[in-house]
Design a protein around this motif. Structure first.
Motif, PDB file in Angstrom:
ATOM      1  N   ALA A 100      48.806  50.900  59.396  1.00  0.00           N
ATOM      2  CA  ALA A 100      49.397  52.197  59.063  1.00  0.00           C
ATOM      3  C   ALA A 100      49.157  52.844  57.605  1.00  0.00           C
ATOM      4  N   CYS A 101      47.860  52.393  57.241  1.00  0.00           N
ATOM      5  CA  CYS A 101      47.552  53.015  55.696  1.00  0.00           C
ATOM      6  C   CYS A 101      46.244  53.630  55.878  1.00  0.00           C
ATOM      7  N   VAL A 102      45.623  54.038  54.775  1.00  0.00           N
ATOM      8  CA  VAL A 102      44.479  54.604  54.402  1.00  0.00           C
ATOM      9  C   VAL A 102      43.214  53.671  54.271  1.00  0.00           C
ATOM     10  N   PRO A 103      42.198  53.716  54.673  1.00  0.00           N
ATOM     11  CA  PRO A 103      41.167  52.508  54.311  1.00  0.00           C
ATOM     12  C   PRO A 103      40.818  52.473  52.938  1.00  0.00           C
ATOM     13  N   SER A 104      41.075  53.510  51.952  1.00  0.00           N
ATOM     14  CA  SER A 104      41.151  53.113  50.474  1.00  0.00           C
ATOM     15  C   SER A 104      42.088  52.014  49.987  1.00  0.00           C
ATOM     16  N   THR A 105      43.266  52.193  50.578  1.00  0.00           N
ATOM     17  CA  THR A 105      44.124  51.054  50.228  1.00  0.00           C
ATOM     18  C   THR A 105      43.691  49.661  50.526  1.00  0.00           C
ATOM     19  N   VAL A 106      42.937  49.524  51.740  1.00  0.00           N
ATOM     20  CA  VAL A 106      42.289  48.313  52.213  1.00  0.00           C
ATOM     21  C   VAL A 106      41.457  48.064  51.189  1.00  0.00           C
ATOM     22  N   VAL A 107      40.449  48.934  50.483  1.00  0.00           N
ATOM     23  CA  VAL A 107      39.460  48.688  49.758  1.00  0.00           C
ATOM     24  C   VAL A 107      39.671  48.281  48.430  1.00  0.00           C
ATOM     25  N   LYS A 108      41.008  48.692  47.791  1.00  0.00           N
ATOM     26  CA  LYS A 108      41.668  48.400  46.687  1.00  0.00           C
ATOM     27  C   LYS A 108      41.968  46.823  46.699  1.00  0.00           C
ATOM     28  N   ALA A 109      42.915  46.520  47.655  1.00  0.00           N
ATOM     29  CA  ALA A 109      43.290  44.993  47.778  1.00  0.00           C
ATOM     30  C   ALA A 109      42.062  44.253  47.998  1.00  0.00           C
ATOM     31  N   ALA A 110      40.724  44.621  48.720  1.00  0.00           N
ATOM     32  CA  ALA A 110      39.986  43.692  48.839  1.00  0.00           C
ATOM     33  C   ALA A 110      39.144  43.505  47.583  1.00  0.00           C
ATOM     34  N   ARG A 111      39.225  44.547  46.522  1.00  0.00           N
ATOM     35  CA  ARG A 111      38.790  44.361  45.322  1.00  0.00           C
ATOM     36  C   ARG A 111      39.575  43.557  44.240  1.00  0.00           C
ATOM     37  N   ARG A 112      40.740  43.584  44.694  1.00  0.00           N
ATOM     38  CA  ARG A 112      41.774  42.755  43.767  1.00  0.00           C
ATOM     39  C   ARG A 112      41.686  41.094  44.180  1.00  0.00           C
ATOM     40  N   PHE A 113      41.189  41.009  45.377  1.00  0.00           N
ATOM     41  CA  PHE A 113      41.120  39.467  46.127  1.00  0.00           C
ATOM     42  C   PHE A 113      39.906  38.926  45.328  1.00  0.00           C
ATOM     43  N   ALA A 114      39.061  40.043  45.483  1.00  0.00           N
ATOM     44  CA  ALA A 114      37.374  39.240  45.185  1.00  0.00           C
ATOM     45  C   ALA A 114      37.291  38.929  43.668  1.00  0.00           C
ATOM     46  N   VAL A 115      38.281  39.824  42.853  1.00  0.00           N
ATOM     47  CA  VAL A 115      38.311  39.560  41.345  1.00  0.00           C
ATOM     48  C   VAL A 115      39.322  38.115  40.975  1.00  0.00           C
ATOM     49  N   ALA A 116      40.365  38.309  41.468  1.00  0.00           N
ATOM     50  CA  ALA A 116      41.417  37.316  40.967  1.00  0.00           C
ATOM     51  C   ALA A 116      41.838  36.601  42.310  1.00  0.00           C
ATOM     52  N   GLY A 117      41.525  36.420  43.222  1.00  0.00           N
ATOM     53  CA  GLY A 117      41.888  35.509  44.358  1.00  0.00           C
ATOM     54  C   GLY A 117      43.165  36.187  44.825  1.00  0.00           C
ATOM     55  N   GLU A 118      44.090  35.133  45.376  1.00  0.00           N
ATOM     56  CA  GLU A 118      45.462  35.521  45.891  1.00  0.00           C
ATOM     57  C   GLU A 118      46.319  35.999  44.711  1.00  0.00           C
ATOM     58  N   GLU A 119      46.193  35.279  43.615  1.00  0.00           N
ATOM     59  CA  GLU A 119      46.961  35.911  42.528  1.00  0.00           C
ATOM     60  C   GLU A 119      46.898  37.327  42.190  1.00  0.00           C
ATOM     61  N   GLY A 120      45.656  37.797  42.443  1.00  0.00           N
ATOM     62  CA  GLY A 120      45.487  39.167  42.072  1.00  0.00           C
ATOM     63  C   GLY A 120      46.030  40.012  42.954  1.00  0.00           C
ATOM     64  N   LEU A 121      46.565  39.655  44.289  1.00  0.00           N
ATOM     65  CA  LEU A 121      47.568  40.460  45.100  1.00  0.00           C
ATOM     66  C   LEU A 121      48.708  40.873  44.808  1.00  0.00           C
ATOM     67  N   LEU A 122      49.391  39.825  43.845  1.00  0.00           N
ATOM     68  CA  LEU A 122      50.619  39.926  43.156  1.00  0.00           C
ATOM     69  C   LEU A 122      50.880  41.112  42.558  1.00  0.00           C
ATOM     70  N   ASP A 123      52.015  41.841  42.323  1.00  0.00           N
ATOM     71  CA  ASP A 123      52.590  42.912  41.659  1.00  0.00           C
ATOM     72  C   ASP A 123      52.077  42.724  40.325  1.00  0.00           C
ATOM     73  N   GLN A 124      51.312  43.420  39.736  1.00  0.00           N
ATOM     74  CA  GLN A 124      50.722  43.204  38.399  1.00  0.00           C
ATOM     75  C   GLN A 124      52.057  43.876  37.334  1.00  0.00           C
ATOM     76  N   ARG A 125      52.960  44.695  37.772  1.00  0.00           N
ATOM     77  CA  ARG A 125      53.904  45.283  37.080  1.00  0.00           C
ATOM     78  C   ARG A 125      54.949  43.974  36.544  1.00  0.00           C
ATOM     79  N   THR A 126      54.803  42.805  37.130  1.00  0.00           N
ATOM     80  CA  THR A 126      55.684  41.776  36.803  1.00  0.00           C
ATOM     81  C   THR A 126      55.389  41.179  35.185  1.00  0.00           C
TER      82      THR A 126
END
Length: 355
Positions: free
Chosen positions: A51-77
């Motif tokens: 229940a989200c838009v495809p662009s949100t999925v693209v952004k998550a895939a980009r973060r995973f490709a660059v930094a792996g699983e740690e890139g999916l964490l909340d960067q605000r921390t």
């Protein structure tokens, strides 16, 4: 779009497990997106499933490709020390137990802005108004109306001594010497307005009459049986109380009737005293301390009656409304007779809330 390679079952289960443990819902959603992409689903399928838009999925895939699983964490921390922690919320909850004037503020009620300023004064970092709102939600704080009370003028020891005597009297009630909690209730044709569940875009209307009309009900709750004896009148005068006493005295099996009453004038007026004199010591009045309504157990009956009958009612005449009042009281007596567990125990009073 960054291509996510197909992941094995162990990797997908690890991502799903991390999504369940994530405290931030957006972080949890990103882990689920990668788990589904690693299963071979397209971004459109993942967006539809979550229940989200495809662009949100693209952004998550980009973060995973660059930094792996740690890139999916909340960067605000990584923005710095967390401002709203357990110490902040604990202090905020303690502040809510007081009013702003106790801390030198001119305002008499709390707002999110004022709470933020008070927390800064107490040494906490400055946070946005919306952050204060989230902290209030986290501790379960709600906007509620305060409950007005009048303090009993008696000293604590005197008040508690009288209340203990009344409780012992109610606990020792018998058929020969019944004990009744007595009180009067106003019934207004103007409905009491109360909260109700409604859809988001709809507000229910309650039609009020142009001219208000009143009736008055006097009731006596039997401390042993839980049943209510009641009468009504057009005025809240001594005649109303005398009418109730006369109805109670009609029970010839009772050697003595004990009535626990408040300090309303009709209970001690000259007319009432002359009326009670004909019964000798058969009718005994026991007066509660001033301003202690929580210790009169029939108040709970009136509260239930207003919640079920008079609040937001749609009766067009006072006669129709009184018919509903009497029907409720008769039903209340049937429930008390059939189910003794519904009766209030002798120790129930609300006196803990009296200061």
């Amino acid at each position: 779009m960054h291509k996510i390679p197909r992941l094995d079952r162990a990797a997908r289960r690890r991502l799903i497990k991390r999504s369940k443990k994530a405290r931030d819902p957006h972080t949890a959603l990103r882990f689920l997106m990668i788990a589904k992409l690693g299963q071979g689903l397209s971004r459109q399928q993942v967006a539809r499933d979550l229940a989200c838009v495809p662009s949100t999925v693209v952004k998550a895939a980009r973060r995973f490709a660059v930094a792996g699983e740690e890139g999916l964490l909340d960067q605000r921390t990584f923005n710095g020390v967390r401002k709203v922690d357990e110490h902040f919320t604990g202090e905020l909850e303690r502040v809510l137990y007081s009013v702003p004037t106790e801390f030198g503020w001119e305002r008499t009620t709390w707002t999110r802005e004022l709470l933020g300023l008070e927390m800064v004064r107490r040494g906490h970092p400055k946070v946005a108004v919306c952050t204060v709102g989230r902290a209030l939600s986290a501790i379960g704080a709600r906007l509620k109306a305060p409950r007005p009370i009048v303090l009993c003028p008696w000293d604590r020891q005197r008040r508690l001594r009288v209340l203990r005597t009344i409780r012992r009297l109610a606990a020792a009630a018998t058929e020969a010497e019944p004990v009744f909690f007595e009180d009067e209730m106003d019934v207004h044709l103007n409905p009491k307005i109360g909260r109700d569940w409604m859809p988001r875009d709809y507000r229910r209307l309650v039609v009020t009459p142009g001219k208000n009309k009143k009736r008055f009900v006097a009731g006596a709750l039997n401390a042993a049986t839980g049943r209510v004896t009641f009468v009504d009148a057009k005025s809240k005068a001594s005649d109303l109380f005398c009418k109730l006493v006369w109805k109670l005295a009609a029970d010839r099996d009772a050697r003595r009737i004990h009535l626990i009453v408040d300090n309303y004038i009709i209970h001690s007026s000259k007319k009432t005293k002359r009326f009670l004199a004909q019964f000798g010591d058969r009718v005994v009045l026991h007066f509660l301390p001033p301003y202690c309504p929580n210790d009169n157990r029939i108040e709970r009956v009136w509260l239930d009656l207003h919640a079920n009958v008079t609040r937001n009612h749609r009766c067009k005449s006072i006669e129709e409304l009184m018919a509903h009042v009497f029907a409720f009281l008769r039903a209340y007596n049937r429930r008390a007779k059939l189910n003794p567990s519904l009766r209030l125990p002798a120790g129930v009073s609300g006196s803990r809330s009296v200061v």
